[in-house]
Write a protein that holds these residues in place. Structure first.
Motif, short mmCIF file in Angstrom:
data_model
loop_
_atom_site.label_atom_id
_atom_site.label_comp_id
_atom_site.label_asym_id
_atom_site.label_seq_id
_atom_site.Cartn_x
_atom_site.Cartn_y
_atom_site.Cartn_z
N ASP A 1 4.36 2.55 4.41
CA ASP A 1 3.98 2.40 3.21
C ASP A 1 5.11 1.77 2.23
O ASP A 1 4.76 1.17 1.49
CB ASP A 1 3.71 3.65 2.56
N ASP B 1 6.88 -4.46 3.87
CA ASP B 1 6.25 -5.72 3.50
C ASP B 1 5.33 -5.98 4.78
O ASP B 1 4.36 -6.60 4.68
CB ASP B 1 7.09 -6.97 3.33
N GLU C 1 -4.23 -0.23 6.72
CA GLU C 1 -4.66 0.81 5.37
C GLU C 1 -3.10 0.94 4.64
O GLU C 1 -3.08 1.05 3.46
CB GLU C 1 -5.28 1.76 5.57
N THR D 1 0.07 -0.57 4.92
CA THR D 1 0.83 -1.85 4.61
C THR D 1 0.18 -3.14 4.26
O THR D 1 -0.90 -3.28 4.65
CB THR D 1 1.79 -1.88 5.95
N ALA D 2 0.76 -3.95 3.64
CA ALA D 2 0.42 -5.10 3.38
C ALA D 2 -0.05 -6.24 4.49
O ALA D 2 -0.72 -6.95 4.20
CB ALA D 2 1.35 -5.85 2.24
N ASP D 3 0.86 -6.07 5.33
CA ASP D 3 0.82 -7.12 6.53
C ASP D 3 0.98 -6.32 7.86
O ASP D 3 2.13 -5.67 8.00
CB ASP D 3 1.54 -8.27 6.36
N SER E 1 1.88 -14.68 2.09
CA SER E 1 2.16 -13.68 1.38
C SER E 1 3.29 -13.81 0.21
O SER E 1 4.24 -14.67 0.45
CB SER E 1 2.49 -12.38 2.06
N LYS E 2 3.27 -13.21 -0.72
CA LYS E 2 4.21 -13.57 -2.15
C LYS E 2 5.40 -12.95 -1.84
O LYS E 2 5.54 -11.79 -1.17
CB LYS E 2 3.70 -12.95 -3.19
N GLY F 1 -7.96 -12.06 0.22
CA GLY F 1 -7.17 -11.57 1.56
C GLY F 1 -8.55 -11.84 2.70
O GLY F 1 -8.07 -12.19 3.68
#
Length: 416
Positions: free
Chosen positions: A37, A40, A66, A68-70, A315-316, A330
């Motif tokens: 959590d 990145d 669910e 983490t972002a990637d 990804s930013k 996404g």
């Protein structure tokens, strides 16, 4: 630079692969965090020993997707049954172990540790030749950490390379944020001379050149191709990240090249070398990328057919100009990434299939899983030799193999 969380399941070999991934990530300036959590990117190194394990891997992948972002899924199940993750609708990149660090880098320049001293890792010598770069890419946070290129003198780098050879290195990896701009801070393009000088060092070893942006090497690409052609010690391998097949996207990214310069580099190496490996990177889903831009990237991939391809979903990165742009959804990025990744596997698999039935001299670089070793041929293509103990092979050995098969991203060889 990204934060990461890695989880490893299965045998000792899998844990060893995770250590290699972590070492590459830390050398690149990335740092671990306590949980997915906070990360990145989360990395799941999977096992597939029994059916129950497979179900556990799918469940854990769903949970991580669910949290983490990637998410990156690698390891045995990813390689043997990667389609199961896609069929389960899990939003993840399914990658070979070796491709994980490049994916995490998100198209940014690599960032070695704060010192630039060479490192001997087994029989592999890591030689950072400079720090910094001459680019100002809109998506890259690395430039804030490294600044403009700072190139030590050629003689200093040659002496470091010589020390690595004397210490037992049989492969020297020449690295940097952008090796192609080595010497620019002194107003000179010194990379060809440096490579010639390193290859002149006495000893039996090979040299691999690290990432060189197209904008950095275009002005020396003919001279550089000649250096490759005359030096047997230099792997016929070059990593030139194009990032997009669309000039409009490249302009928005503030890349210092356009597609025609990339093509000219590839064509020159095709003219000079019979058997060589092109490695390149694509970023899919950049904020300004249209469906037409994406198709241009797909067309370029079909045209130049690189033997090694890194596909990264944009990804930013905080503080970068691209982070302020309105991003694509996404779902769009996922669909484009999936399409390019599927094309990538076809292109790479075709390259390795052409090797089957040929005989090649290879260098044993490191131990593999089980009783196997990882080898590299003259074009830096990976060849796995199994039952290494029976053949008396260990890292540092040169041997001749017949290529007997392939598994899309690497070949299998049998010592002759």
């Amino acid at each position: 630079m990204a934060t990461y969380h890695i989880e490893t399941y299965g045998c000792t070999s899998n844990r060893g692969e995770s250590r290699e991934i972590e070492r590459a990530l830390r050398d690149g300036g990335h740092r671990p965090v306590a949980g997915p959590d906070e990360a990145d990117v989360a990395i799941l190194n999977t096992c597939t020993v029994v059916e129950k394990t497979e179900r556990n891997m799918l469940r854990r992948a769903e949970e991580l997707a669910e949290e983490t972002a990637d998410l990156i899924v690698t390891g045995c199940m990813a390689l043997a049954q990667g389609e199961q993750f896609r069929e389960a609708g899990i939003d993840a990149e399914v990658l070979h172990w070796d491709d994980v660090p490049t994916h995490v880098r998100n198209g940014e320049c690599p960032t070695p540790a704060s010192d630039t001293e060479p490192i001997l890792d087994g029989v592999v010598g890591i030689l950072p030749i400079a720090r910094g770069c001459m680019s100002n890419c809109s998506y890259c946070i690395t430039k804030f950490a490294t600044g403009r290129v700072d190139s030590p003198p050629i003689e200093e780098n040659v002496e470091k390379a010589r020390a690595l050879v004397h210490a037992g290195a049989t492969e020297i990896r020449v690295t940097g944020q952008d090796t192609g701009v080595y010497g620019w801070d002194d107003g000179d393009r010194k990379l060809p001379e440096l490579l010639d000088r390193i290859c002149d060092i006495d000893g039996e070893f090979r040299v691999r050149l690290g990432m060189a942006n197209p904008g950095g090497i275009h002005g020396i690409h003919e001279e550089l191709a000649d250096v490759f052609a005359r030096n047997e010690k230099l792997y016929d391998f070059i990593h030139v990240p194009v990032q997009s097949g669309s000039d409009e996207v490249l302009e928005s990214m503030r890349r210092q090249h356009r597609v025609d310069k990339f093509r000219e580099i590839v064509e020159t190496f095709d003219d000079r070398l019979d058997h060589w490996t092109l490695s390149t990177d694509f970023i899919v889903g950049y904020p300004t990328e249209t469906s037409a831009d994406h198709e241009l990237s797909m067309d370029l991939l079909r045209e130049v057919r690189p033997e090694k391809i890194n596909v990264t979903r944009f990804s930013k990165r905080p503080g970068t100009d691209a982070a302020e742009m309105k991003g694509l959804g996404g779902t769009v990025k996922k669909e484009r990434s999936k399409a390019m990744s599927e094309l990538k596997m076809d292109v790479v698999g075709e390259a390795y299939e052409t090797m089957v039935g040929t005989t090649r001299e290879v260098l044993v670089v490191e131990e593999g899983t089980g009783d196997s070793v990882k080898c590299r041929d003259s074009a830096y293509r990976q060849v796995i030799v199994q039952n290494a103990t029976d053949h008396g092979l260990e890292p540092g050995d040169f041997t001749t193999v017949e290529v007997t098969g392939h598994n899309t991203v690497y070949a299998f060889g049998e010592p002759v």
